[in-house]
Design an enzyme around this catalytic site. Structure first.
Site, PDB file in Angstrom:
ATOM      1  N   GLY A 133     -31.464 -30.052  39.048  1.00  0.00           N
ATOM      2  CA  GLY A 133     -32.159 -29.734  38.030  1.00  0.00           C
ATOM      3  C   GLY A 133     -33.398 -30.636  37.866  1.00  0.00           C
ATOM      4  N   GLY A 143     -33.370 -33.925  36.452  1.00  0.00           N
ATOM      5  CA  GLY A 143     -33.100 -35.262  36.494  1.00  0.00           C
ATOM      6  C   GLY A 143     -33.073 -35.320  37.827  1.00  0.00           C
ATOM      7  N   THR A 144     -32.287 -34.444  38.882  1.00  0.00           N
ATOM      8  CA  THR A 144     -31.944 -34.704  40.167  1.00  0.00           C
ATOM      9  C   THR A 144     -33.430 -34.773  40.914  1.00  0.00           C
ATOM     10  OG1 THR A 144     -29.825 -33.847  39.810  1.00  0.00           O
ATOM     11  CG2 THR A 144     -30.586 -33.779  42.200  1.00  0.00           C
ATOM     12  N   ASP A 151     -29.127 -23.529  32.621  1.00  0.00           N
ATOM     13  CA  ASP A 151     -30.100 -23.740  31.330  1.00  0.00           C
ATOM     14  C   ASP A 151     -31.318 -22.933  31.435  1.00  0.00           C
ATOM     15  OD1 ASP A 151     -27.886 -25.161  30.433  1.00  0.00           O
ATOM     16  OD2 ASP A 151     -29.118 -27.147  30.843  1.00  0.00           O
ATOM     17  N   GLY A 206     -26.813 -24.643  27.157  1.00  0.00           N
ATOM     18  CA  GLY A 206     -28.508 -24.397  27.497  1.00  0.00           C
ATOM     19  C   GLY A 206     -29.202 -25.725  26.991  1.00  0.00           C
ATOM     20  N   ARG A 207     -28.453 -26.801  26.734  1.00  0.00           N
ATOM     21  CA  ARG A 207     -28.902 -28.188  26.552  1.00  0.00           C
ATOM     22  C   ARG A 207     -30.065 -27.856  25.200  1.00  0.00           C
ATOM     23  NH1 ARG A 207     -28.139 -32.792  29.790  1.00  0.00           N
ATOM     24  NH2 ARG A 207     -27.354 -31.347  31.202  1.00  0.00           N
ATOM     25  N   GLU A 267     -25.938 -24.475  21.788  1.00  0.00           N
ATOM     26  CA  GLU A 267     -25.717 -25.818  21.313  1.00  0.00           C
ATOM     27  C   GLU A 267     -26.543 -26.836  21.030  1.00  0.00           C
ATOM     28  OE1 GLU A 267     -23.916 -27.715  24.835  1.00  0.00           O
ATOM     29  OE2 GLU A 267     -25.716 -27.417  26.275  1.00  0.00           O
ATOM     30  N   HIS A 292     -17.732 -25.003  29.386  1.00  0.00           N
ATOM     31  CA  HIS A 292     -17.872 -24.970  30.840  1.00  0.00           C
ATOM     32  C   HIS A 292     -17.488 -23.536  31.566  1.00  0.00           C
ATOM     33  CE1 HIS A 292     -18.390 -29.102  29.714  1.00  0.00           C
ATOM     34  NE2 HIS A 292     -19.292 -29.328  30.900  1.00  0.00           N
ATOM     35  N   ARG A 302     -20.179 -22.402  33.371  1.00  0.00           N
ATOM     36  CA  ARG A 302     -20.759 -23.090  34.422  1.00  0.00           C
ATOM     37  C   ARG A 302     -19.850 -22.676  35.959  1.00  0.00           C
ATOM     38  NH1 ARG A 302     -22.283 -28.649  33.001  1.00  0.00           N
ATOM     39  NH2 ARG A 302     -20.871 -29.412  34.605  1.00  0.00           N
TER      40      ARG A 302
END
Ligand code: F6P
Length: 362
Positions: A119, A121-122, A144, A187-188, A239, A284, A287
């Site tokens: 995502g 960050g990576t 997300d 979904g952050r 969330e 989770h 996921r």
């Protein structure tokens, strides 16, 4: 075509997501079948470049049967930023930069290029490696769906299926018991899972981070249904919603949150309406497990497209879906631009038009 590629690495970083194995399989099969390259699995995010002895070869046999499997066969972590890696020194946690070591280890492994699946960050870390001269390409991953440089990230469709299935199941029990069912989804900071699952799951209230709401308006919608003879209601909560300052009885919510948004909202609805409320936090479950056919197909196309980018020498780019076509964008365009629900977009409009409330604060 760049003829100097012999060996490529593949790494999966950040939270896992259904379809990761499909991308790995696509990369391995295309790299071997189309170009005769060797593929090395970099284990646990970028950790495998800090400890290269943990890397392992991925041949056709290694990826056999993994397309329907959730998770990632090479492991992942959302704590392993090699540019700021947390280590314990003299009993203290300190951040150290292992990026040069990673680049040295790539050379030792004879890894000419790598595919980073992750995502925001990576992919940001992948971009930092790119700027240090590493030949790297990216694949966008997230349940997300919060990367704006692609129409869809793989994993989102599967998460949506899980959330919609949960809503279908909550629907029948809500109706039998005349209850309000609150479902909190992931979904952050983006409301995509809640919005899509909410519409697909025929809920009555959708609460997302992009639309500020009041509990009075949410409870009002539930009361209106009661008056119309519908004694049950379904509420889906992302969330990451921004909690209103007060509940429906005028009491302030604790800041910072002491409980999840779903629980706080469920309790507030029960207190204000007197309805029997139950809260489910899906967590989770969204996921894990087998990816949907859509995600398997997208993951495969992304994996093959990433290999093609390397073959063409187009480094520092992320594959993406635009409309029905697989294309690519630069890392600079891909990272840091967040995809959030447009409150004025057609999906929110469609939801409102069919009577779903967002509890809008006006
Ligand atoms: O980004 C994916 C995601 O599942 C988010 O939806 C969620 O907020 C977060 O990761 C959970 O992370 P963790 O697995 O570290 O609890």
């Amino acid at each position: 075509m760049t003829s100097n590629i012999r060996t490529i690495g593949v790494s999966t970083g950040g939270g896992d997501c259904p379809g990761l194995n499909g991308v790995i399989r696509g990369i391995v099969r295309a790299a071997i079948n189309e170009f005769g390259w060797r593929v090395i699995g970099i284990t646990n995010g970028f950790d495998g470049l800090i400890w290269p002895e943990r890397c392992r070869d991925l041949d056709i046999e290694a990826v056999s049967g993994i397309l329907p499997r959730g998770g990632t066969i090479i492991g992942t972590t959302n704590r392993g930023n090699p540019f700021a890696y947390e280590v314990a020194e003299n009993g203290q946690k300190v951040c150290r930069d292992f990026s040069r070591q990673c680049i040295e280890n790539m050379k030792r492994l004879r890894m000419d290029a790598m595919v980073v699946i992750g995502g925001d960050g990576t992919l940001g870390i992948a971009n930092q490696f790119h700027k240090l001269g590493v030949k790297v390409v990216g694949v966008p991953k997230s349940i997300d769906n919060d990367l704006s440089a692609t129409d869809v990230t793989f994993g989102f469709d599967t998460a949506l299926h899980v959330a919609t299935d949960a809503l279908d199941r909550l629907h029948t029990t809500a109706e039998s018991h005349h209850r309000v069912m609150v479902l909190e989804v992931m979904g952050r900071d983006a409301g995509w899972i809640a919005l899509h699952a909410g519409i697909a799951g025929a809920v009555h209230v959708i609460l997302i981070p992009e639309i500020p709401f009041t509990l009075e308006n949410v409870c009002e919608a539930i009361r209106r249904r009661e008056i119309a003879g519908r004694q049950f209601s379904l509420v889906v909560v992302a969330e990451g919603v921004r909690m209103p300052e007060k509940d429906a009885l005028g009491e302030p919510f604790p800041v910072p949150r002491t409980q999840s948004a779903g629980v706080l909202i469920g309790n507030a609805i029960q207190a204000a309406t007197g309805k029997d409320v139950r809260v489910t936090i899906l967590g989770h479950v969204q996921r894990g497990g087998t990816p949907s056919p859509f995600d398997r197909l997208l993951a495969t196309r992304y994996g093959v497209a990433a290999v093609d980018l390397i073959a063409r020498g187009e480094f520092g780019r992320m594959v993406c879906l635009h409309g029905t076509k697989i294309e690519s964008v630069t890392f600079d365009d891909a990272v840091g631009s967040y995809n959030r629900v447009d409150p004025l977009g057609d999906k929110v409009h469609a939801a409102r038009a069919i009577g779903i409330t967002f509890g809008d604060q006006v």
